[in-house]
Motif scaffolding. Structure first.
Motif, PDB file in Angstrom:
ATOM      1  N   GLY A   6      55.884  11.492  43.198  1.00 32.82           N
ATOM      2  CA  GLY A   6      57.073  10.940  43.822  1.00 32.82           C
ATOM      3  C   GLY A   6      57.952  10.185  42.840  1.00 32.82           C
ATOM      4  N   ILE A   7      57.350   9.363  42.000  1.00 31.24           N
ATOM      5  CA  ILE A   7      58.142   8.576  41.048  1.00 31.24           C
ATOM      6  C   ILE A   7      58.804   9.493  40.019  1.00 31.24           C
ATOM      7  N   GLU A   8      58.129  10.570  39.647  1.00 35.47           N
ATOM      8  CA  GLU A   8      58.742  11.526  38.710  1.00 35.47           C
ATOM      9  C   GLU A   8      59.926  12.241  39.355  1.00 35.47           C
ATOM     10  N   LEU A   9      59.799  12.569  40.633  1.00 35.64           N
ATOM     11  CA  LEU A   9      60.898  13.235  41.340  1.00 35.64           C
ATOM     12  C   LEU A   9      62.098  12.304  41.498  1.00 35.64           C
ATOM     13  N   ILE A  10      61.826  11.035  41.773  1.00 28.06           N
ATOM     14  CA  ILE A  10      62.914  10.055  41.879  1.00 28.06           C
ATOM     15  C   ILE A  10      63.609   9.901  40.524  1.00 28.06           C
ATOM     16  N   ALA A  11      62.831   9.791  39.461  1.00 29.05           N
ATOM     17  CA  ALA A  11      63.415   9.653  38.116  1.00 29.05           C
ATOM     18  C   ALA A  11      64.232  10.892  37.747  1.00 29.05           C
ATOM     19  N   LYS A  12      63.753  12.061  38.127  1.00 24.89           N
ATOM     20  CA  LYS A  12      64.486  13.303  37.871  1.00 24.89           C
ATOM     21  C   LYS A  12      65.819  13.295  38.615  1.00 24.89           C
ATOM     22  N   GLU A  13      65.803  12.853  39.861  1.00 24.98           N
ATOM     23  CA  GLU A  13      67.041  12.763  40.653  1.00 24.98           C
ATOM     24  C   GLU A  13      68.006  11.762  40.015  1.00 24.98           C
ATOM     25  N   ARG A  14      67.498  10.642  39.551  1.00 31.02           N
ATOM     26  CA  ARG A  14      68.350   9.644  38.894  1.00 31.02           C
ATOM     27  C   ARG A  14      68.971  10.230  37.628  1.00 31.02           C
ATOM     28  N   ALA A  97      63.024  -7.171  41.056  1.00 34.87           N
ATOM     29  CA  ALA A  97      61.652  -6.755  41.357  1.00 34.87           C
ATOM     30  C   ALA A  97      61.542  -6.164  42.760  1.00 34.87           C
ATOM     31  N   LEU A  98      62.351  -6.640  43.686  1.00 35.97           N
ATOM     32  CA  LEU A  98      62.321  -6.108  45.046  1.00 35.97           C
ATOM     33  C   LEU A  98      62.721  -4.631  45.067  1.00 35.97           C
ATOM     34  N   HIS A  99      63.712  -4.262  44.267  1.00 34.86           N
ATOM     35  CA  HIS A  99      64.100  -2.848  44.199  1.00 34.86           C
ATOM     36  C   HIS A  99      62.969  -2.004  43.621  1.00 34.86           C
ATOM     37  N   ARG A 100      62.308  -2.510  42.608  1.00 37.95           N
ATOM     38  CA  ARG A 100      61.182  -1.770  42.029  1.00 37.95           C
ATOM     39  C   ARG A 100      60.069  -1.567  43.059  1.00 37.95           C
ATOM     40  N   TYR A 101      59.831  -2.584  43.864  1.00 41.46           N
ATOM     41  CA  TYR A 101      58.828  -2.476  44.920  1.00 41.46           C
ATOM     42  C   TYR A 101      59.219  -1.395  45.930  1.00 41.46           C
ATOM     43  N   HIS A 102      60.477  -1.398  46.359  1.00 39.12           N
ATOM     44  CA  HIS A 102      60.944  -0.399  47.324  1.00 39.12           C
ATOM     45  C   HIS A 102      60.887   1.005  46.736  1.00 39.12           C
ATOM     46  N   ILE A 103      61.233   1.145  45.470  1.00 41.32           N
ATOM     47  CA  ILE A 103      61.143   2.443  44.807  1.00 41.32           C
ATOM     48  C   ILE A 103      59.695   2.935  44.824  1.00 41.32           C
ATOM     49  N   SER A 104      58.776   2.036  44.550  1.00 45.73           N
ATOM     50  CA  SER A 104      57.352   2.379  44.562  1.00 45.73           C
ATOM     51  C   SER A 104      56.908   2.823  45.957  1.00 45.73           C
ATOM     52  N   GLU A 105      57.349   2.123  46.984  1.00 43.03           N
ATOM     53  CA  GLU A 105      57.013   2.497  48.363  1.00 43.03           C
ATOM     54  C   GLU A 105      57.550   3.892  48.699  1.00 43.03           C
ATOM     55  N   ILE A 110      56.796   9.896  49.331  1.00 40.48           N
ATOM     56  CA  ILE A 110      57.004  11.264  48.832  1.00 40.48           C
ATOM     57  C   ILE A 110      55.662  11.893  48.489  1.00 40.48           C
ATOM     58  N   ASP A 111      54.806  11.154  47.786  1.00 34.81           N
ATOM     59  CA  ASP A 111      53.474  11.669  47.450  1.00 34.81           C
ATOM     60  C   ASP A 111      52.705  12.050  48.714  1.00 34.81           C
ATOM     61  N   ARG A 112      52.782  11.212  49.720  1.00 35.14           N
ATOM     62  CA  ARG A 112      52.080  11.482  50.993  1.00 35.14           C
ATOM     63  C   ARG A 112      52.612  12.763  51.636  1.00 35.14           C
ATOM     64  N   LEU A 113      53.932  12.904  51.668  1.00 37.70           N
ATOM     65  CA  LEU A 113      54.537  14.095  52.268  1.00 37.70           C
ATOM     66  C   LEU A 113      54.223  15.354  51.464  1.00 37.70           C
ATOM     67  N   LEU A 114      54.206  15.224  50.141  1.00 31.97           N
ATOM     68  CA  LEU A 114      53.861  16.370  49.298  1.00 31.97           C
ATOM     69  C   LEU A 114      52.420  16.799  49.536  1.00 31.97           C
ATOM     70  N   ALA A 115      51.528  15.837  49.736  1.00 32.23           N
ATOM     71  CA  ALA A 115      50.122  16.158  49.995  1.00 32.23           C
ATOM     72  C   ALA A 115      49.980  16.885  51.326  1.00 32.23           C
ATOM     73  N   ILE A 116      50.703  16.432  52.334  1.00 31.12           N
ATOM     74  CA  ILE A 116      50.671  17.107  53.639  1.00 31.12           C
ATOM     75  C   ILE A 116      51.222  18.521  53.497  1.00 31.12           C
ATOM     76  N   ASP A 117      52.352  18.630  52.805  1.00 29.63           N
ATOM     77  CA  ASP A 117      52.989  19.932  52.592  1.00 29.63           C
ATOM     78  C   ASP A 117      52.046  20.868  51.849  1.00 29.63           C
ATOM     79  N   SER A 118      51.344  20.334  50.860  1.00 32.41           N
ATOM     80  CA  SER A 118      50.421  21.137  50.057  1.00 32.41           C
ATOM     81  C   SER A 118      49.263  21.654  50.898  1.00 32.41           C
ATOM     82  N   THR A 119      48.695  20.819  51.749  1.00 31.32           N
ATOM     83  CA  THR A 119      47.563  21.266  52.566  1.00 31.32           C
ATOM     84  C   THR A 119      48.027  22.229  53.645  1.00 31.32           C
ATOM     85  N   THR A 120      49.242  22.083  54.121  1.00 31.79           N
ATOM     86  CA  THR A 120      49.786  23.008  55.116  1.00 31.79           C
ATOM     87  C   THR A 120      50.057  24.369  54.492  1.00 31.79           C
ATOM     88  N   LEU A 121      50.612  24.365  53.289  1.00 30.76           N
ATOM     89  CA  LEU A 121      50.960  25.611  52.627  1.00 30.76           C
ATOM     90  C   LEU A 121      49.764  26.291  51.982  1.00 30.76           C
TER      91      LEU A 121
END
Length: 127
Positions: A6-14, A97-105, A110-121
Motif C-alpha cells: 500500500g505505501i509503495e502504491l501511494i508513493a507511486k501515485e504521488r 506526524a498526524l499526516h504520516r499516521y493517516h498515510i500509514s492507516e 490498501i494492503d488489506r484490500l489487496l489481500a482480499i482481492d488476491s484470495t478472491t482471484l
C-alpha cells in the motif's frame, strides 16, 4: 492486482502527481487553506473509508472538476492511493506526524484490500 504494498502504491501515485501533472512541492506550497487535506478526505469519502466521518468532504472549490471526475471513476484502492498521495503532498509541505499516521492507516487498508482481492482471484486449490 500488484505485488506492491500500500505505501509503495501511494508513493507511486504521488510520484505520478509530480511528474505527470507538475504538482511538486513548489506547486503545492500555493495551497494555504488545507486544499490537499480536503481533497484527500473527499477521496476517502468516495472510497467509503470509515476513518474520516465528520470531515469536510467536498472537492476543493478552486480545483478543476476534471480531476474530481477522474477520481470518482477510479476503483476503491485507486481512490485510497490518491487520498494517500494528497496527504503525502500535504506532509511534504508541513512535516506533520498526524499526516504520516493517516498515510500509514490508508496504506494498511490498501494492503488489506489487496489481500482480499488476491484470495478472491487466486483461491487455494485443494488436491
Amino acid at each position: 492486482m500488484t505485488n506492491k504494498t500500500g505505501i509503495e502504491l501511494i508513493a507511486k501515485e504521488r510520484q505520478e502527481q509530480i511528474e505527470k501533472h507538475g504538482w511538486s512541492l513548489s506547486h503545492d506550497s500555493n495551497y494555504q487553506s488545507k486544499e490537499l487535506q480536503q481533497a484527500a478526505y473527499y477521496c476517502l469519502m468516495l472510497a467509503g473509508y470509515k476513518g474520516y466521518k465528520g470531515q469536510n468532504r467536498h472537492w476543493p472549490d478552486d480545483w478543476s472538476s476534471h480531476f474530481e471526475h477522474k477520481i470518482i471513476n477510479k476503483s476503491v484502492i485507486e481512490k485510497l492511493m490518491v487520498a494517500g498521495a494528497f496527504l503525502m503532498a500535504e506532509n511534504d509541505r508541513r512535516r506533520d506526524a498526524l499526516h504520516r499516521y493517516h498515510i500509514s492507516e490508508i496504506a494498511e487498508e490498501i494492503d488489506r484490500l489487496l489481500a482480499i482481492d488476491s484470495t478472491t482471484l487466486n483461491p487455494k486449490q485443494d488436491g
